[in-house]
Design a protein around this motif. Structure first.
Motif, mmCIF file in Angstrom:
data_model
loop_
_atom_site.group_PDB
_atom_site.id
_atom_site.type_symbol
_atom_site.label_atom_id
_atom_site.label_comp_id
_atom_site.label_asym_id
_atom_site.label_seq_id
_atom_site.Cartn_x
_atom_site.Cartn_y
_atom_site.Cartn_z
ATOM 1 N N VAL A 48 -66.744 -58.670 29.617
ATOM 2 C CA VAL A 48 -66.945 -58.400 30.991
ATOM 3 C C VAL A 48 -66.181 -56.618 31.586
ATOM 4 N N GLU A 49 -67.199 -56.250 32.428
ATOM 5 C CA GLU A 49 -66.995 -54.677 33.120
ATOM 6 C C GLU A 49 -66.515 -54.563 34.248
ATOM 7 N N LEU A 50 -66.118 -54.441 34.684
ATOM 8 C CA LEU A 50 -66.508 -54.192 35.978
ATOM 9 C C LEU A 50 -66.621 -52.679 36.631
ATOM 10 N N PHE A 51 -66.911 -52.490 38.009
ATOM 11 C CA PHE A 51 -66.838 -51.057 38.179
ATOM 12 C C PHE A 51 -67.132 -50.654 39.321
ATOM 13 N N LEU A 52 -66.887 -49.768 39.838
ATOM 14 C CA LEU A 52 -67.699 -49.420 41.138
ATOM 15 C C LEU A 52 -68.628 -48.496 41.749
ATOM 16 N N GLY A 53 -69.716 -48.930 42.210
ATOM 17 C CA GLY A 53 -70.877 -48.500 42.353
ATOM 18 C C GLY A 53 -70.649 -46.810 42.689
ATOM 19 N N LYS A 54 -70.765 -45.949 42.538
ATOM 20 C CA LYS A 54 -71.177 -44.726 42.382
ATOM 21 C C LYS A 54 -71.771 -44.466 44.447
ATOM 22 N N PHE A 55 -71.433 -43.903 45.322
ATOM 23 C CA PHE A 55 -72.310 -43.541 46.403
ATOM 24 C C PHE A 55 -71.854 -41.951 46.849
ATOM 25 N N PRO A 56 -73.470 -41.690 47.268
ATOM 26 C CA PRO A 56 -74.316 -41.990 47.695
ATOM 27 C C PRO A 56 -75.244 -42.267 46.093
ATOM 28 N N GLY A 57 -76.103 -42.606 46.069
ATOM 29 C CA GLY A 57 -76.939 -43.075 44.564
ATOM 30 C C GLY A 57 -77.972 -42.759 44.734
ATOM 31 N N LYS A 58 -78.022 -43.810 43.571
ATOM 32 C CA LYS A 58 -79.816 -44.597 43.847
ATOM 33 C C LYS A 58 -80.594 -45.282 44.324
ATOM 34 N N ALA A 103 -69.457 -51.257 46.712
ATOM 35 C CA ALA A 103 -70.306 -51.664 45.728
ATOM 36 C C ALA A 103 -69.366 -51.933 44.599
ATOM 37 N N LEU A 104 -68.908 -53.432 44.341
ATOM 38 C CA LEU A 104 -68.042 -54.290 42.923
ATOM 39 C C LEU A 104 -69.689 -54.694 41.879
ATOM 40 N N CYS A 105 -69.459 -53.844 40.723
ATOM 41 C CA CYS A 105 -70.410 -54.099 39.750
ATOM 42 C C CYS A 105 -70.115 -54.516 38.650
ATOM 43 N N ILE A 106 -70.607 -55.954 38.177
ATOM 44 C CA ILE A 106 -70.210 -56.579 36.727
ATOM 45 C C ILE A 106 -71.268 -56.161 35.936
ATOM 46 N N ARG A 107 -70.647 -56.182 34.691
ATOM 47 C CA ARG A 107 -71.128 -55.567 33.387
ATOM 48 C C ARG A 107 -71.338 -57.287 32.632
ATOM 49 N N HIS A 108 -72.116 -57.518 32.607
ATOM 50 C CA HIS A 108 -72.355 -58.707 31.715
ATOM 51 C C HIS A 108 -72.567 -58.602 30.475
ATOM 52 N N PRO A 109 -71.443 -59.455 29.278
ATOM 53 C CA PRO A 109 -71.878 -58.710 28.023
ATOM 54 C C PRO A 109 -73.625 -59.275 28.044
ATOM 55 N N ALA A 110 -73.577 -60.808 28.227
ATOM 56 C CA ALA A 110 -75.203 -61.010 27.847
ATOM 57 C C ALA A 110 -76.193 -60.523 29.400
ATOM 58 N N LYS A 111 -75.635 -60.575 30.432
ATOM 59 C CA LYS A 111 -76.657 -61.003 30.866
ATOM 60 C C LYS A 111 -77.325 -59.608 32.310
ATOM 61 N N GLY A 112 -76.403 -57.898 31.477
ATOM 62 C CA GLY A 112 -76.808 -57.102 31.833
ATOM 63 C C GLY A 112 -75.568 -56.432 33.529
ATOM 64 N N VAL A 113 -76.432 -55.571 33.813
ATOM 65 C CA VAL A 113 -75.254 -55.330 35.330
ATOM 66 C C VAL A 113 -76.036 -56.258 36.101
ATOM 67 N N LEU A 114 -74.614 -56.508 37.334
ATOM 68 C CA LEU A 114 -75.142 -57.803 38.523
ATOM 69 C C LEU A 114 -74.285 -57.245 39.979
ATOM 70 N N ILE A 115 -74.516 -57.249 40.513
ATOM 71 C CA ILE A 115 -74.447 -56.902 41.698
ATOM 72 C C ILE A 115 -73.120 -57.442 42.631
ATOM 73 N N GLY A 116 -71.645 -57.958 42.219
ATOM 74 C CA GLY A 116 -70.496 -58.824 42.140
ATOM 75 C C GLY A 116 -70.546 -58.915 44.110
ATOM 76 N N VAL A 117 -70.265 -57.795 44.662
ATOM 77 C CA VAL A 117 -70.161 -57.979 45.739
ATOM 78 C C VAL A 117 -70.498 -56.361 47.084
ATOM 79 N N MET A 118 -71.675 -56.378 48.125
ATOM 80 C CA MET A 118 -71.443 -54.984 48.834
ATOM 81 C C MET A 118 -70.401 -55.160 50.031
#
Length: 164
Positions: A48-58, A103-118
């Protein structure tokens, strides 16, 4: 001719009103301090990988990758608060309504990118937050203090609580 006391009061009022209109510099929180854990069904997730979503973004909060957040083998993670100097026009209540979205984002190896929390934080109220994330239990956001529902009703996977 005006007496000295009323003239002094008038000068003081004029000085205070001029000071109130001059932008001032102060420190603002650009992201909160966070400690947390990310699991799946109560167990750590390999890869699993975590990253902060970049703002402003899409329009989608986790499409633009910002800072990567290290995750330990037991699923725990943390980051320190970030503060920045900024100018404000309200010296008595700087930035009372100015807020920052994290935004905390979760990159799950099987489920793809998920929103952890805003997280929606008032920039001048430093707080520390505890996040408990379980990718097996999605919810519709708004759980815990300072959280907001994610865009388009997408599920979030973390619950926020004030850190002790």
């Amino acid at each position: 001719m005006m007496p000295a006391i009323p003239r002094l009061s008038l000068v003081l009022m004029l000085a205070v009103s001029l000071m109130a209109s001059v932008p001032m510099s102060c420190m603002a929180q650009s992201r909160p301090a966070v400690d947390g854990i990310v699991l799946e069904g109560g167990k750590p997730i390999a890869g699993v990988e975590l990253f902060l979503g970049k703002f402003p973004g899409k329009n989608e909060p986790c499409t633009d990758v910002g800072e990567l957040i290290p995750v330990s083998a037991d699923g725990s993670f943390s980051w320190t608060p970030a503060r920045e100097r900024e100018r404000t026009d309200a010296p008595t209540d700087p930035g009372a309504v100015i807020a920052k979205l994290t935004a905390l984002c979760i990159r799950h190896p099987a489920k793809g990118v998920l929103i952890g929390v805003m997280l929606f934080m008032r920039r001048y109220d430093p707080v520390a937050i505890r996040l408990d994330c379980d990718v097996a239990r999605p919810h519709r956001g708004g759980n815990g203090p300072n959280t907001v529902s994610s865009m388009l009703g997408q599920p979030q996977y973390c619950e926020a609580a004030a850190a002790n």
